[in-house]
Enzyme design. Structure first.
Site, PDB file in Angstrom:
ATOM      1  N   HIS A  17      39.271  69.198   7.742  1.00  0.00           N
ATOM      2  CA  HIS A  17      40.200  70.311   7.982  1.00  0.00           C
ATOM      3  C   HIS A  17      40.137  70.762   9.441  1.00  0.00           C
ATOM      4  O   HIS A  17      41.164  70.998  10.073  1.00  0.00           O
ATOM      5  CB  HIS A  17      39.835  71.511   7.097  1.00  0.00           C
ATOM      6  CG  HIS A  17      39.961  71.259   5.619  1.00  0.00           C
ATOM      7  ND1 HIS A  17      38.978  71.561   4.725  1.00  0.00           N
ATOM      8  CD2 HIS A  17      40.976  70.719   4.890  1.00  0.00           C
ATOM      9  CE1 HIS A  17      39.371  71.247   3.496  1.00  0.00           C
ATOM     10  NE2 HIS A  17      40.571  70.723   3.571  1.00  0.00           N
ATOM     11  N   LYS A  41      44.080  78.370 -10.405  1.00  0.00           N
ATOM     12  CA  LYS A  41      43.023  77.435  -9.990  1.00  0.00           C
ATOM     13  C   LYS A  41      41.658  78.076 -10.089  1.00  0.00           C
ATOM     14  O   LYS A  41      41.518  79.282  -9.881  1.00  0.00           O
ATOM     15  CB  LYS A  41      43.252  77.013  -8.531  1.00  0.00           C
ATOM     16  CG  LYS A  41      44.190  75.842  -8.363  1.00  0.00           C
ATOM     17  CD  LYS A  41      43.999  75.246  -6.972  1.00  0.00           C
ATOM     18  CE  LYS A  41      45.035  74.187  -6.653  1.00  0.00           C
ATOM     19  NZ  LYS A  41      44.882  73.695  -5.274  1.00  0.00           N
ATOM     20  N   ARG A  90      45.421  61.646   4.176  1.00  0.00           N
ATOM     21  CA  ARG A  90      44.368  60.640   4.318  1.00  0.00           C
ATOM     22  C   ARG A  90      44.817  59.246   3.934  1.00  0.00           C
ATOM     23  O   ARG A  90      44.377  58.259   4.506  1.00  0.00           O
ATOM     24  CB  ARG A  90      43.162  61.010   3.439  1.00  0.00           C
ATOM     25  CG  ARG A  90      42.309  62.116   3.989  1.00  0.00           C
ATOM     26  CD  ARG A  90      41.476  62.770   2.924  1.00  0.00           C
ATOM     27  NE  ARG A  90      42.341  63.512   2.012  1.00  0.00           N
ATOM     28  CZ  ARG A  90      41.956  64.540   1.261  1.00  0.00           C
ATOM     29  NH1 ARG A  90      40.713  64.927   1.271  1.00  0.00           N
ATOM     30  NH2 ARG A  90      42.811  65.162   0.485  1.00  0.00           N
ATOM     31  N   SER A 128      36.997  68.092  -0.145  1.00  0.00           N
ATOM     32  CA  SER A 128      36.190  69.246  -0.554  1.00  0.00           C
ATOM     33  C   SER A 128      35.477  68.990  -1.880  1.00  0.00           C
ATOM     34  O   SER A 128      34.320  69.390  -2.051  1.00  0.00           O
ATOM     35  CB  SER A 128      37.065  70.496  -0.669  1.00  0.00           C
ATOM     36  OG  SER A 128      37.626  70.811   0.578  1.00  0.00           O
TER      37      SER A 128
END
Ligand code: ADP
Length: 160
Positions: A17, A41, A90, A128
């Site tokens: 990040h 979440k 990514r 993460s």
């Protein structure tokens, strides 16, 4: 003068990040890192904890600020008068997810453009969730997150 936003969960923030933030802040005049708080979440770190970690990580960069968002990201961006959103990518899996998300956001807010930034090769497999998993087993986090985040993770998992 172009202001951009970089939204995400950042649960926790990683070097991946930070790399996107550092590169974005040299492309745009100002960058607002937006910490999402989605009631659907389940996060390891509270919004306040994620905000504090991120604020510490970007404190040297005068054109970067951090904000919390508990509504639709595009609504916050409209309110802040920001019409560029940066997302990190990514691989093709990220791209496929991110492209759908950007189309949904485009339908909601046609004035907002999503810009994708490719990760650096060294952060290709950094996410993460893997960081959280490694921390739960008391693994070495030094190549993945800065000390402030490693300390918070080890404390969370009772490793200290
Ligand atoms: P999400 O909001 O999907 O939970 P994250 O908090 O994991 O997202 O990440 C926020 C943004 O940072 C997303 O655009 C994600 O693709 C990107 N990102 C996460 N890890 C990396 C990395 N290692 N390299 C580049 N971008 C990344």
């Amino acid at each position: 003068m172009i202001r951009a936003a970089f939204p995400g969960s950042f649960d926790p923030p990683t070097f991946g990040h930070i790399d996107i933030i550092e590169r974005s802040r040299s492309v745009f005049d100002e960058l607002v890192v937006v910490i999402a708080e989605n009631k659907q979440k389940h996060y390891l770190f509270s919004a306040k904890e994620r905000l504090d970690m991120m604020t510490e990580m970007v404190k040297e960069w005068k054109n970067v600020s951090v904000a919390l968002c508990d509504r639709l990201i595009v609504d916050l961006l409209s309110r802040l008068n920001i019409n560029v959103m940066v997302r990190g990518v990514r691989n093709v899996t990220d791209f496929s997810y991110e492209s759908e998300l950007s189309m949904m956001n485009k339908a909601l807010s046609p004035g907002i453009e999503t810009i994708f930034m490719m990760t650096r090769p060294e952060y290709l497999v950094l996410r993460s969730s893997s960081v959280r998993e490694l921390a739960a087993f008391n693994g070495d986090l030094s190549a993945l997150v800065p000390p402030v985040v490693a300390g918070a993770l080890h404390k969370k998992y009772g490793n200290l």
